[in-house]
Design a protein around this motif. Structure first.
Motif, PDB file in Angstrom:
ATOM      1  N   ASN A   1       0.807  -1.223   0.000  1.00 63.28           N
ATOM      2  CA  ASN A   1       0.000   0.000   0.000  1.00 63.28           C
ATOM      3  C   ASN A   1       0.840   1.273   0.000  1.00 63.28           C
ATOM      4  OD1 ASN A   1      -2.669   1.260   0.161  1.00 63.28           O
ATOM      5  ND2 ASN A   1      -2.077   1.865   2.232  1.00 63.28           N
ATOM      6  N   ALA A   2       2.150   1.130   0.148  1.00 63.38           N
ATOM      7  CA  ALA A   2       3.016   2.309   0.242  1.00 63.38           C
ATOM      8  C   ALA A   2       3.173   2.989  -1.113  1.00 63.38           C
ATOM      9  CB  ALA A   2       4.379   1.907   0.786  1.00 63.38           C
ATOM     10  N   LYS A   3       3.277   4.310  -1.071  1.00 61.80           N
ATOM     11  CA  LYS A   3       3.603   5.100  -2.256  1.00 61.80           C
ATOM     12  C   LYS A   3       5.035   5.621  -2.183  1.00 61.80           C
ATOM     13  CE  LYS A   3      -0.450   4.556  -3.923  1.00 61.80           C
ATOM     14  NZ  LYS A   3      -0.630   3.585  -5.039  1.00 61.80           N
ATOM     15  N   LYS A   4       5.560   5.661  -0.966  1.00 65.21           N
ATOM     16  CA  LYS A   4       6.929   6.124  -0.774  1.00 65.21           C
ATOM     17  C   LYS A   4       7.419   5.587   0.570  1.00 65.21           C
ATOM     18  CE  LYS A   4       7.466  10.524  -0.103  1.00 65.21           C
ATOM     19  NZ  LYS A   4       7.507  11.990  -0.377  1.00 65.21           N
ATOM     20  N   ILE A   5       8.677   5.130   0.617  1.00 65.50           N
ATOM     21  CA  ILE A   5       9.264   4.642   1.868  1.00 65.50           C
ATOM     22  C   ILE A   5      10.655   5.233   2.022  1.00 65.50           C
ATOM     23  CG2 ILE A   5      10.011   2.635   3.208  1.00 65.50           C
ATOM     24  CD1 ILE A   5       7.994   0.939   1.779  1.00 65.50           C
ATOM     25  N   ALA A   6      10.913   5.789   3.205  1.00 69.29           N
ATOM     26  CA  ALA A   6      12.242   6.324   3.522  1.00 69.29           C
ATOM     27  C   ALA A   6      12.830   5.547   4.686  1.00 69.29           C
ATOM     28  CB  ALA A   6      12.153   7.802   3.875  1.00 69.29           C
ATOM     29  N   LEU A   7      14.100   5.194   4.569  1.00 67.52           N
ATOM     30  CA  LEU A   7      14.826   4.565   5.672  1.00 67.52           C
ATOM     31  C   LEU A   7      15.424   5.667   6.533  1.00 67.52           C
ATOM     32  CD1 LEU A   7      16.007   2.024   7.053  1.00 67.52           C
ATOM     33  CD2 LEU A   7      17.956   2.201   5.486  1.00 67.52           C
ATOM     34  N   ILE A   8      15.096   5.656   7.815  1.00 66.86           N
ATOM     35  CA  ILE A   8      15.601   6.679   8.728  1.00 66.86           C
ATOM     36  C   ILE A   8      16.280   6.002   9.912  1.00 66.86           C
ATOM     37  CG2 ILE A   8      13.859   8.371   8.040  1.00 66.86           C
ATOM     38  CD1 ILE A   8      12.262   7.666  10.530  1.00 66.86           C
TER      39      ILE A   8
ATOM     40  N   VAL B   1      17.119   2.035  13.614  1.00 65.35           N
ATOM     41  CA  VAL B   1      16.438   2.311  12.349  1.00 65.35           C
ATOM     42  C   VAL B   1      14.930   2.239  12.499  1.00 65.35           C
ATOM     43  CG1 VAL B   1      18.319   1.533  10.838  1.00 65.35           C
ATOM     44  CG2 VAL B   1      16.639  -0.127  11.686  1.00 65.35           C
ATOM     45  N   ARG B   2      14.264   2.961  11.604  1.00 68.54           N
ATOM     46  CA  ARG B   2      12.839   2.851  11.346  1.00 68.54           C
ATOM     47  C   ARG B   2      12.641   3.127   9.859  1.00 68.54           C
ATOM     48  NH1 ARG B   2       8.841   5.606  15.825  1.00 68.54           N
ATOM     49  NH2 ARG B   2       9.618   4.558  17.704  1.00 68.54           N
ATOM     50  N   ILE B   3      11.403   2.973   9.404  1.00 63.65           N
ATOM     51  CA  ILE B   3      11.077   3.449   8.069  1.00 63.65           C
ATOM     52  C   ILE B   3       9.889   4.396   8.175  1.00 63.65           C
ATOM     53  CG2 ILE B   3      11.997   1.491   6.773  1.00 63.65           C
ATOM     54  CD1 ILE B   3       9.188   0.327   6.648  1.00 63.65           C
ATOM     55  N   GLU B   4       9.854   5.343   7.269  1.00 65.22           N
ATOM     56  CA  GLU B   4       8.709   6.234   7.166  1.00 65.22           C
ATOM     57  C   GLU B   4       7.956   5.881   5.891  1.00 65.22           C
ATOM     58  OE1 GLU B   4       8.354  10.782   8.039  1.00 65.22           O
ATOM     59  OE2 GLU B   4       8.787  10.555   5.899  1.00 65.22           O
ATOM     60  N   ILE B   5       6.698   5.477   6.057  1.00 64.19           N
ATOM     61  CA  ILE B   5       5.868   5.060   4.926  1.00 64.19           C
ATOM     62  C   ILE B   5       4.862   6.160   4.595  1.00 64.19           C
ATOM     63  CG2 ILE B   5       4.157   3.383   4.121  1.00 64.19           C
ATOM     64  CD1 ILE B   5       5.488   1.272   5.811  1.00 64.19           C
ATOM     65  N   THR B   6       4.781   6.469   3.333  1.00 66.71           N
ATOM     66  CA  THR B   6       3.781   7.419   2.852  1.00 66.71           C
ATOM     67  C   THR B   6       2.799   6.677   1.953  1.00 66.71           C
ATOM     68  OG1 THR B   6       5.346   9.253   2.924  1.00 66.71           O
ATOM     69  CG2 THR B   6       3.376   9.544   1.567  1.00 66.71           C
ATOM     70  N   THR B   7       1.514   6.810   2.267  1.00 63.52           N
ATOM     71  CA  THR B   7       0.453   6.237   1.441  1.00 63.52           C
ATOM     72  C   THR B   7      -0.341   7.381   0.810  1.00 63.52           C
ATOM     73  OG1 THR B   7      -1.222   6.179   3.186  1.00 63.52           O
ATOM     74  CG2 THR B   7       0.301   4.326   3.082  1.00 63.52           C
TER      75      THR B   7
END
Length: 657
Positions: free
Chosen positions: A67-74, A111-117
């Motif tokens: 469902n993600a449109k963008k994912i960033a590794l932070i 680490v975490r990830i930031e998911i944009t839907t």
């Protein structure tokens, strides 16, 4: 596949269509999964593909989030920058990023990830993280990249479980391993518990709460991170050391694995990982357990099966576990999760009651486990008695080795709680302990961690209650304590020798650990005083706990050295009014007198033997009784008759020859 299960259990013949559906679902699902591979063990490699993997020049990280449109590794490696390290979509909902040494991602990086839907932006912890740690300043968690420069060196290459020995399981919670008020560690368990297990004679430990779980008081049954070893107890390497040490001591190690449900936590869990409720779980009402409130896996979804089967393979492969106790199997098997249902006829097991997708998943889980390790032990926590749970898949079964005999502790609770000693029905006791599904093995037990939890009572606590606080010293006299100690020994011996082909005990219950388990919570001011084990009580020579521990040791040695759990039990004698029961297992005769006041003499019909020698007696002095075991009496068997006296509330075991 064949339908031999119908010959083993003729009562299944009216349900042949259900058995055929079970077989068909298994074959069809396996065919659907193995489009490219020949074996499930080749399919279940999610842990080798997803997550963080070290490369020659850096790292590769992959995640499934359709469902993600963008994912960033932070993370701390990029100062939690949300725009510097974006993953790329590589198809089928899979995202990937490759990092070089310049990116400064290292072992131990948070680490975490930031998911944009389309609707929102949020943070998540990567699903395949091997380590998840709680922030000191908050209740939040971070993932941690885990790939030590020096790999753990296993020394257990020569370890192999003795297939002829019954499983004698010491159920354990690592956090409760010490006397201290606090959370104990893997190292504490190595130093404190493993030597006790070895000395007591148990050949298997079952570790609870190993996968990461945010709420300590859940006993590990609300898992958030299925590939992460709980950081509450130590590092992955320290868990490996525990298992390696156990193997060096000849002890097998089982994982209490939770694939029946998952925690509702969203940041550090799987719930709404990609912003939808349907990524890993069923939607709507079907996706939430009505009693536990936890999330329920969609066992029919290929990606979910891949995730869970990879998890089975991961624990066997990465940590050298010797098998699993699958939690809450009854909840998986039925749409009603077994809640409020009495499984009193075969109709309850089939038709619309059954979650056929879960049945198929359990078959696949059993198969993948046996492919990875043919000797691994598979135990199902199924109180329903689903037919075929512990029969081979190829004959119509589900493929497990044992089911837990969950009806036995419930039976003992009802007996102790509701009946006077004079009213105990020995015929009912014999029936409850010896009934089995044909050719299906059971792990018997009279109490586990369930009975030790606050709100319930262990057998010893139920028998002695508040007298345990004042009268367990050797100098006090108490009829209540005398009764409790006597029945504790008798109940454990008859359960161990009759209730299954394996046996389980929760840590500390062997010596009648006082009180209940109460994890820290607001109601007890976050106290750890009852979330530990008081090993000192069993070692204090002024207390009677040591007598129960000594008896348990002798019991385990007897059944292990003589393979008695694999030996059928033959009822020899039973007298309701006198409260007498006797049975034979091979060359051993067990004689019980449950009567509260009367001593009796029993005459038994014994074939092909001339003498009998007592090898275990609950009234021996080292078990808190008054009999001297220095010179055990040899009794002559005349005309196939063995006549023996037996004290009140006592059990004697004779070896005949």
């Amino acid at each position: 596949m064949n339908e031999k299960i119908l010959e083993i259990d003729p009562f299944l013949k009216p349900y042949v269509s259900d058995i055929r559906l079970r077989n068909k679902n298994y074959v069809d699902t396996k065919k659907r999964l193995l489009t490219k591979e020949k074996k499930l063990s080749n399919f279940a490699n999610g842990h080798h593909y997803f997550g963080f993997h070290k490369q020659k020049d850096g790292w590769v990280y992959r995640e499934w989030a359709p469902n993600a449109k963008k994912i960033a590794l932070i993370g701390d490696f990029n100062q939690w920058n949300r725009t510097s390290h974006f993953l790329q979509s590589i198809g089928d909902g899979v995202w990937e990023i490759k990092l070089t040494k310049k990116d400064k991602l290292v072992h131990g990086s948070k680490v975490r990830i930031e998911i944009t839907t389309e609707k929102d932006t949020f943070e998540r912890i990567p699903t395949y993280c091997k380590r998840v740690v709680q922030k000191k300043e908050t209740v939040d968690f971070d993932g941690e990249v885990w790939a030590p420069e020096t790999a753990f060196v296993w020394t257990d290459q020569d370890f192999k479980r003795n297939q002829d020995e019954p499983v004698l399981i010491y159920e354990s919670h690592v956090g409760m391993a010490g006397i201290k008020e606090g959370i104990s560690t893997f190292q504490d368990y190595i130093e404190i518990v493993l030597p006790r297990v070895k000395k007591l004679g148990y050949n298997t430990i079952q570790l609870m709460a190993i996968a990461e779980h945010p709420y300590y008081g859940s006993f590990g049954y609300q898992v958030s991170n299925f590939f992460a070893v709980s950081s509450k107890f130590g590092t992955p390497e320290e868990l490996k050391l525990l298992i390696d040490t156990a193997h060096q001591m000849g002890i097998s190690v089982l994982l209490d694995i939770v694939h029946s449900h998952a925690a509702t936590n969203v940041v550090e869990g799987l719930a709404e990982f990609d912003g939808t409720e349907i990524q890993y779980f069923y939607s709507g009402k079907r996706g939430t357990h009505p009693e536990w409130g936890s999330k329920l896996f969609n066992y029919g979804k290929t990606e979910v099966i891949h995730f869970l089967l990879s998890n089975v393979k991961y624990w066997l492969e990465e940590y050298h576990f010797d098998g699993f106790r699958f939690d809450a199997v009854t909840s998986m098997l039925y749409h009603h999760h077994g809640l409020g249902v009495a499984f009193d006829n075969y109709d309850k097991y089939f038709s619309t009651n059954t979650d056929t997708e879960a049945v198929t998943y359990l078959q696949l889980a059993a198969e993948i486990a046996k492919e990875v390790d043919p000797d691994c032990i598979l135990i199902a926590e199924d109180m329903s008695g689903m037919p075929g749970m512990c029969l081979p898949i190829e004959i119509g079964g589900i493929g497990f080795d044992y089911r837990l005999g969950m009806g036995v502790p419930d039976f003992w609770i009802k007996t102790l709680k509701n009946m006077s000693d004079y009213d105990w029905n020995l015929g009912s006791i014999w029936y409850e302990l010896t009934q089995r599904r044909p050719q299906e093995k059971v792990v018997g037990y009279c109490e586990s961690h369930d009975q030790a939890l606050v709100g319930d009572k262990t057998i010893m606590f139920r028998l002695a209650d508040q007298e345990m606080y004042w009268k367990m010293d050797v100098f006090s006299q108490s009829d209540i304590i005398d009764r409790a100690i006597a029945l504790h020994k008798m109940i454990r011996l008859i359960t161990c020798t009759c209730a299954g082909e394996g046996y389980l005990n929760f840590m500390g219950n062997e010596f009648g650990h006082p009180e209940w388990i109460d994890f820290p919570n607001p109601d007890n001011d976050w106290s750890y005083s009852k979330a530990r084990r008081r090993w000192d009580l069993a070692e204090d020579t002024n207390l009677r706990y040591r007598f129960l521990q000594s008896f348990d040791h002798a019991m385990i040695q007897l059944v292990k050295e003589n393979n008695l759990l694999a030996t059928p039990s033959q009822l020899l004698f039973h007298h309701e009014d006198h409260k007498l029961l006797a049975y034979q297992k091979g060359a051993y005769v067990f004689v019980y007198n449950f009567h509260p006041v009367a001593q009796h003499t029993v005459t038994l019909q014994i074939e092909k033997a001339s003498t009998a020698e007592v090898v275990l007696h609950s009234d021996w002095q080292r078990f808190g009784g008054y009999l001297n075991a220095e010179n055990p009496e040899t009794i002559v068997i005349t005309n196939n008759k063995l006549t023996i006296p037996i004290n009140r509330r006592a059990v004697a075991v004779y070896k005949i020859s």
